[in-house]
Design a protein around this motif. Sequence first.
Motif, PDB file in Angstrom:
ATOM      1  N   HIS A   1       3.776   3.290  -6.869  1.00  0.00           N
ATOM      2  CA  HIS A   1       2.340   3.094  -6.671  1.00  0.00           C
ATOM      3  C   HIS A   1       1.995   1.612  -6.739  1.00  0.00           C
ATOM      4  CE1 HIS A   1      -2.000   3.614  -6.866  1.00  0.00           C
ATOM      5  NE2 HIS A   1      -1.815   4.895  -6.562  1.00  0.00           N
ATOM      6  N   TYR A   2       1.058   1.211  -5.909  1.00  0.00           N
ATOM      7  CA  TYR A   2       0.622  -0.194  -5.854  1.00  0.00           C
ATOM      8  C   TYR A   2       0.250  -0.720  -7.230  1.00  0.00           C
ATOM      9  CZ  TYR A   2      -2.615  -4.093  -5.084  1.00  0.00           C
ATOM     10  OH  TYR A   2      -3.262  -5.300  -5.155  1.00  0.00           O
ATOM     11  N   PHE A   3      -0.470   0.074  -8.024  1.00  0.00           N
ATOM     12  CA  PHE A   3      -0.956  -0.403  -9.311  1.00  0.00           C
ATOM     13  C   PHE A   3       0.162  -0.599 -10.339  1.00  0.00           C
ATOM     14  CE2 PHE A   3      -5.207   1.549  -8.099  1.00  0.00           C
ATOM     15  CZ  PHE A   3      -5.798   0.316  -7.857  1.00  0.00           C
ATOM     16  N   SER A   4       1.348  -0.059 -10.061  1.00  0.00           N
ATOM     17  CA  SER A   4       2.469  -0.250 -10.998  1.00  0.00           C
ATOM     18  C   SER A   4       3.216  -1.562 -10.743  1.00  0.00           C
ATOM     19  CB  SER A   4       3.452   0.926 -10.890  1.00  0.00           C
ATOM     20  OG  SER A   4       4.130   0.895  -9.642  1.00  0.00           O
ATOM     21  N   LEU A   5       2.883  -2.256  -9.665  1.00  0.00           N
ATOM     22  CA  LEU A   5       3.537  -3.518  -9.353  1.00  0.00           C
ATOM     23  C   LEU A   5       3.019  -4.631 -10.254  1.00  0.00           C
ATOM     24  CD1 LEU A   5       3.365  -3.373  -5.439  1.00  0.00           C
ATOM     25  CD2 LEU A   5       5.249  -2.631  -6.916  1.00  0.00           C
ATOM     26  N   ASN A   6       3.816  -5.686 -10.403  1.00  0.00           N
ATOM     27  CA  ASN A   6       3.336  -6.812 -11.202  1.00  0.00           C
ATOM     28  C   ASN A   6       2.453  -7.728 -10.352  1.00  0.00           C
ATOM     29  OD1 ASN A   6       4.952  -8.809  -9.818  1.00  0.00           O
ATOM     30  ND2 ASN A   6       6.724  -8.166 -11.054  1.00  0.00           N
TER      31      ASN A   6
ATOM     32  N   LYS B   1     -10.057  -5.717  -2.274  1.00  0.00           N
ATOM     33  CA  LYS B   1     -11.278  -4.992  -2.620  1.00  0.00           C
ATOM     34  C   LYS B   1     -11.295  -3.607  -1.982  1.00  0.00           C
ATOM     35  CE  LYS B   1     -16.162  -5.617  -3.446  1.00  0.00           C
ATOM     36  NZ  LYS B   1     -17.272  -6.592  -3.521  1.00  0.00           N
ATOM     37  N   ASP B   2     -10.745  -3.483  -0.788  1.00  0.00           N
ATOM     38  CA  ASP B   2     -10.657  -2.195  -0.117  1.00  0.00           C
ATOM     39  C   ASP B   2      -9.865  -1.194  -0.967  1.00  0.00           C
ATOM     40  OD1 ASP B   2     -10.909  -0.316   2.010  1.00  0.00           O
ATOM     41  OD2 ASP B   2      -8.940  -0.913   2.782  1.00  0.00           O
ATOM     42  N   ILE B   3      -8.800  -1.670  -1.599  1.00  0.00           N
ATOM     43  CA  ILE B   3      -7.998  -0.806  -2.479  1.00  0.00           C
ATOM     44  C   ILE B   3      -8.844  -0.318  -3.649  1.00  0.00           C
ATOM     45  CG2 ILE B   3      -6.038  -0.752  -4.088  1.00  0.00           C
ATOM     46  CD1 ILE B   3      -4.682  -2.833  -2.189  1.00  0.00           C
TER      47      ILE B   3
ATOM     48  N   CYS C   1     -10.966  12.498   3.852  1.00  0.00           N
ATOM     49  CA  CYS C   1      -9.990  11.851   2.973  1.00  0.00           C
ATOM     50  C   CYS C   1      -9.858  10.405   3.422  1.00  0.00           C
ATOM     51  CB  CYS C   1      -8.646  12.565   3.053  1.00  0.00           C
ATOM     52  SG  CYS C   1      -7.398  11.873   1.954  1.00  0.00           S
ATOM     53  N   ILE C   2      -9.949   9.461   2.492  1.00  0.00           N
ATOM     54  CA  ILE C   2      -9.867   8.047   2.858  1.00  0.00           C
ATOM     55  C   ILE C   2      -8.818   7.331   2.008  1.00  0.00           C
ATOM     56  CG2 ILE C   2     -12.282   7.975   3.595  1.00  0.00           C
ATOM     57  CD1 ILE C   2     -12.930   6.480   1.048  1.00  0.00           C
ATOM     58  N   THR C   3      -8.216   6.306   2.610  1.00  0.00           N
ATOM     59  CA  THR C   3      -7.235   5.467   1.939  1.00  0.00           C
ATOM     60  C   THR C   3      -7.499   4.009   2.318  1.00  0.00           C
ATOM     61  OG1 THR C   3      -5.694   5.715   3.794  1.00  0.00           O
ATOM     62  CG2 THR C   3      -5.452   7.252   1.938  1.00  0.00           C
ATOM     63  N   PRO C   4      -6.944   3.057   1.579  1.00  0.00           N
ATOM     64  CA  PRO C   4      -7.099   1.645   1.959  1.00  0.00           C
ATOM     65  C   PRO C   4      -6.470   1.378   3.325  1.00  0.00           C
ATOM     66  CG  PRO C   4      -6.281   1.843  -0.290  1.00  0.00           C
ATOM     67  CD  PRO C   4      -6.204   3.208   0.308  1.00  0.00           C
ATOM     68  N   ASP C   5      -7.011   0.417   4.056  1.00  0.00           N
ATOM     69  CA  ASP C   5      -6.479   0.089   5.378  1.00  0.00           C
ATOM     70  C   ASP C   5      -5.013  -0.329   5.319  1.00  0.00           C
ATOM     71  OD1 ASP C   5      -8.961   0.634   6.384  1.00  0.00           O
ATOM     72  OD2 ASP C   5      -9.565  -1.460   6.625  1.00  0.00           O
ATOM     73  N   ILE C   6      -4.631  -0.980   4.225  1.00  0.00           N
ATOM     74  CA  ILE C   6      -3.255  -1.473   4.108  1.00  0.00           C
ATOM     75  C   ILE C   6      -2.244  -0.341   3.926  1.00  0.00           C
ATOM     76  CG2 ILE C   6      -3.236  -1.755   1.582  1.00  0.00           C
ATOM     77  CD1 ILE C   6      -1.823  -4.444   2.000  1.00  0.00           C
ATOM     78  N   ALA C   7      -2.716   0.840   3.520  1.00  0.00           N
ATOM     79  CA  ALA C   7      -1.807   1.952   3.195  1.00  0.00           C
ATOM     80  C   ALA C   7      -0.962   2.358   4.390  1.00  0.00           C
ATOM     81  CB  ALA C   7      -2.603   3.147   2.676  1.00  0.00           C
TER      82      ALA C   7
ATOM     83  N   SER D   1       2.561   3.841  -2.548  1.00  0.00           N
ATOM     84  CA  SER D   1       1.422   4.742  -2.746  1.00  0.00           C
ATOM     85  C   SER D   1       0.166   3.941  -3.089  1.00  0.00           C
ATOM     86  CB  SER D   1       1.706   5.736  -3.873  1.00  0.00           C
ATOM     87  OG  SER D   1       2.737   6.616  -3.507  1.00  0.00           O
ATOM     88  N   PHE D   2      -0.951   4.387  -2.527  1.00  0.00           N
ATOM     89  CA  PHE D   2      -2.247   3.763  -2.766  1.00  0.00           C
ATOM     90  C   PHE D   2      -3.256   4.848  -3.135  1.00  0.00           C
ATOM     91  CE2 PHE D   2      -0.116   0.643  -0.123  1.00  0.00           C
ATOM     92  CZ  PHE D   2      -0.540  -0.569  -0.660  1.00  0.00           C
ATOM     93  N   PRO D   3      -4.412   4.450  -3.663  1.00  0.00           N
ATOM     94  CA  PRO D   3      -5.443   5.446  -3.979  1.00  0.00           C
ATOM     95  C   PRO D   3      -5.826   6.256  -2.739  1.00  0.00           C
ATOM     96  CG  PRO D   3      -6.017   3.309  -4.895  1.00  0.00           C
ATOM     97  CD  PRO D   3      -4.839   3.075  -4.006  1.00  0.00           C
ATOM     98  N   LYS D   4      -6.046   7.537  -2.962  1.00  0.00           N
ATOM     99  CA  LYS D   4      -6.495   8.426  -1.891  1.00  0.00           C
ATOM    100  C   LYS D   4      -7.689   9.220  -2.409  1.00  0.00           C
ATOM    101  CE  LYS D   4      -3.498  10.607   0.624  1.00  0.00           C
ATOM    102  NZ  LYS D   4      -2.448  11.576   1.081  1.00  0.00           N
ATOM    103  N   ALA D   5      -8.813   9.107  -1.724  1.00  0.00           N
ATOM    104  CA  ALA D   5     -10.043   9.745  -2.193  1.00  0.00           C
ATOM    105  C   ALA D   5     -10.450  10.865  -1.244  1.00  0.00           C
ATOM    106  CB  ALA D   5     -11.171   8.715  -2.286  1.00  0.00           C
TER     107      ALA D   5
END
Length: 336
Positions: A4-9, A33-35, A182-188, A195-199
């Motif tokens: 997941h993106y948020f687990s990266l340093n 910011k999109d993320i 269902c939406i995700t960041p453009d970079i996904a 993995s990125f947030p999925k709403a």
Amino acid sequence: MNVHYFSLNLNQKREILNTYSANMGKQPDILEKDIWICWVLQILFSNPKLHSMVFKGGTSLSKCYGIINRFSEDVDITLDYKGFQKDFNPFNETKTQINKKSNAIKAQVEEYIENTIRPFLENEAKKLNISNQEGCFSTKREKDKLYFHYPRIFSEESGYLKPEVLLEFGGRNSIIPNEDRCITPDIAKEIPHLSFPKARVKVLSPSRTFWEKATLIHAECNRDRDITDINRLSRHWYDLVQFKTHDSGERALKNRELLKDVIKYKKVFFSAKYNHFDDCLNGNFKLVPNERLRKELEEDYRKMCEAGMILKSPIPDFDDLMGIIKLIEEEINSGS
């Protein structure tokens, strides 16, 4: 399982955003910011104490439908007023009763933000285990607005794009028609192995959003200003022009019954004298600003463009925008 993106340093995130900023032609702080916008929406709509509500506004047009080529940075939410005042029929009440219950709804919305949304958002943010190296989360509420400040990857401050997601809540409008998206960041889609947030959100139909934006512009064009405050207001004119080039805009323009319904709600809940909402139905819909407002909007539009908020070239010239706005105004009025 994907990382997941948020687990990266911090350095890994910075490298990814810089690399794909160049590949995608979007500024790295916009990608960042999109993320966070997608993460906020994911958390918001996964709340176990979720009130019946819809996601709407410019960000919904961009993220759910691809109607506008603008980076929209705010999250607009309408909460169903029936969940706060079950026996309230705003179209069968006296003006005194409407004002009383309308004020009660505003207070209930603020209470819901403070006691349900804010603590849930803060608690979920803590679970991300973002390192102290990146910074801290914080939230701030101002009446029906909730600001979610996220740790910024890039230290430079553009002055236009801030490291916070603004959530604006309202409880005095219709949430119909709507649909699930269902939406995700453009970079996904550029990095399928990450993995990125999925709403999963319930979103207001673009046709209703079209008429809500158009009637907002109508009210602004009729407003008698001593001091003009048009900060970030030009985006609504831009969005309406984007609608015109999309088939959803043509569908909205043909749906006059939906316009009547939008006006019905606005006349009850937003009945300032200057709004002149009856004119929206009698051939006097106003979208073209007067000379003073036009000048202010042009400057606001310039700032938006210079901040990289328009995501596709060529960027429309302001005079061209106003020319199309005039055509939309004429089309609306000719069908009244």
